[in-house]
Design a protein around this motif. Sequence first.
Motif: not given
Lengths: 319, 319
Positions: B133-135, A161, B129, A199-200, A165, B138
């Motif tokens: 707000d997340s892959s 991502y 994504c 994780r980003s 955020k 993950e």
Amino acid sequence: MATIRVPEEVPSPAQDSETLNQAFRGWGTDEKAIIRVLGKRNESQRRKIRESYKEKYGKDLIDDLSSELSGDFMKAVILWTYDPAERDARLANKVLKEKKKGINKLKVLVEISCTTSPTYLIAVRKAYCSLFDSSLEEHIASSVPFPLPKLLVTLASSFRYDKDKVDAEVATIESAMLREAITKKQLDHDHVLYILGTRSVYQLRQTFVAYKQSYGNTIDKDVEGCPGDADLRSLLQMVILCIDSPEKHFAKVVSESIEGFGTDEDSLTRAIVTRAEIDLMKVRGEYFNMYNSSMDNAIIGDVSGDYKDFLITLLGSKI
Amino acid sequence: MATIRVPEEVPSPAQDSETLNQAFRGWGTDEKAIIRVLGKRNESQRRKIRESYKEKYGKDLIDDLSSELSGDFMKAVILWTYDPAERDARLANKVLKEKKKGINKLKVLVEISCTTSPTYLIAVRKAYCSLFDSSLEEHIASSVPFPLPKLLVTLASSFRYDKDKVDAEVATIESAMLREAITKKQLDHDHVLYILGTRSVYQLRQTFVAYKQSYGNTIDKDVEGCPGDADLRSLLQMVILCIDSPEKHFAKVVSESIEGFGTDEDSLTRAIVTRAEIDLMKVRGEYFNMYNSSMDNAIIGDVSGDYKDFLITLLGSKI
């Protein structure tokens, strides 16, 4: 910020192709002209020059560069002329094709996976499939010795991502999970793998901060002190640095490539070529912070000839 | 081959939007008109209708469908109206959001990862994504219970080589590696993970053939007889089927969704909606081969009302 300097008035791709073709003709090669043209064009301009060259002369510019130039200068100019995703796919393939894959070579895979944008990494994987009849990750899985593929496949397959955020609670929880794995000497624990691999980068940076707040040391320091497979430890430290600060990582690559006797030209070229259009200005700043000296001067003092002239052109100096 | 039937003359997206808006107005809703329009438009036509609807009425068509329709009919029409990658991202997210992720739910993740093209899977990950707000990976890694994330993250992160090029020697070697893992009852062995998770579907089909030639049973049969985590075994069998024959997999999904008392409408809808533009014609053929009966008749006999009319429209029947 990039360091390369594109002139205010840029000749057309056809004119640039002609200049390059002229530089190849007759006795000897006009290296200065090649540097002056290719070293001062951005990615899209170089792509157009390559297309135009192919159209005008029926040959791939890369092939002509390869037969006209030599040594580290040739390698640097060619890497720079490739489309960036193709370049990184080729760099990865070079590592994976080698019978003996030393840890320093494998680090190139971490670099490509962890210092580039998620979308760019997908472009590298697409280029890899097109060029080598195999996916990047299957090549890693089938050719890298245990226990490293676990980490390397996950990193190379990531599509993180990419927004800034952060969840502070997740950072605290996951810093504790990382701490537990380190305490138990399990650097290949699935938690380590999935936290660092999915994780980003923004979330991970927060996790590293949370780690230091909770446990005193930086996570890098604690990984360094963890017994077990030295290669895995070394790769993990690099993953942490690449995610935490790609600029510091590349400053380190430059420094290590020129320190002591001799130069590791491949690493130096890779650092300068891959970052000249991205953040080489910041790398220069980090280098100064880390080593209290000028990166450009250090490079200039360590290399010579056309190779030197090309690198300092990418560094933005006027030659 | 697809089953949906797009009329020879298709109204403009603006006209279709108007028909849909008319269908929502006044007392009641004209479900037939909705089926007639949306059920007979392909992906790109539906996207344009949605854009045009937004432009004309300032509202998202999905929101209006959601407030005007209900039950399984609504769910099917909405899934069909989404852009496919968005639809699959939403299907995956629905599974991952649930507190209790039963194995049957998790199978949706395998389906998305293993029955779609590499490029499409990347589009799903991009959509994930953007929307959540997340892959995707993950979210899998942080919410699916052990030992399943290992397999599911690898599958969801895959970008398999997509050309029909097979290495028979690799197939023999890797079928032996799979055999060894099964014999040693290690279905979560890294070899299983990386062979099934990174090789191209063409290569894997050859590996499955090599397995049967060398060891007598199909690999699916041997995995079925392997003790250990029942959920992992069940997912692995599904991975094998989805890679070996997506059509057989979807024929099975349709059959299981309608067999016995009651109907699993969510699975039935998913199978029909996701494959209607891809290979539903082949799924129909496989269904006949596997169950010696007509898939369309079986579906028609099991569902009713607008939901039935919509499904059979996607199946290409004239209603």
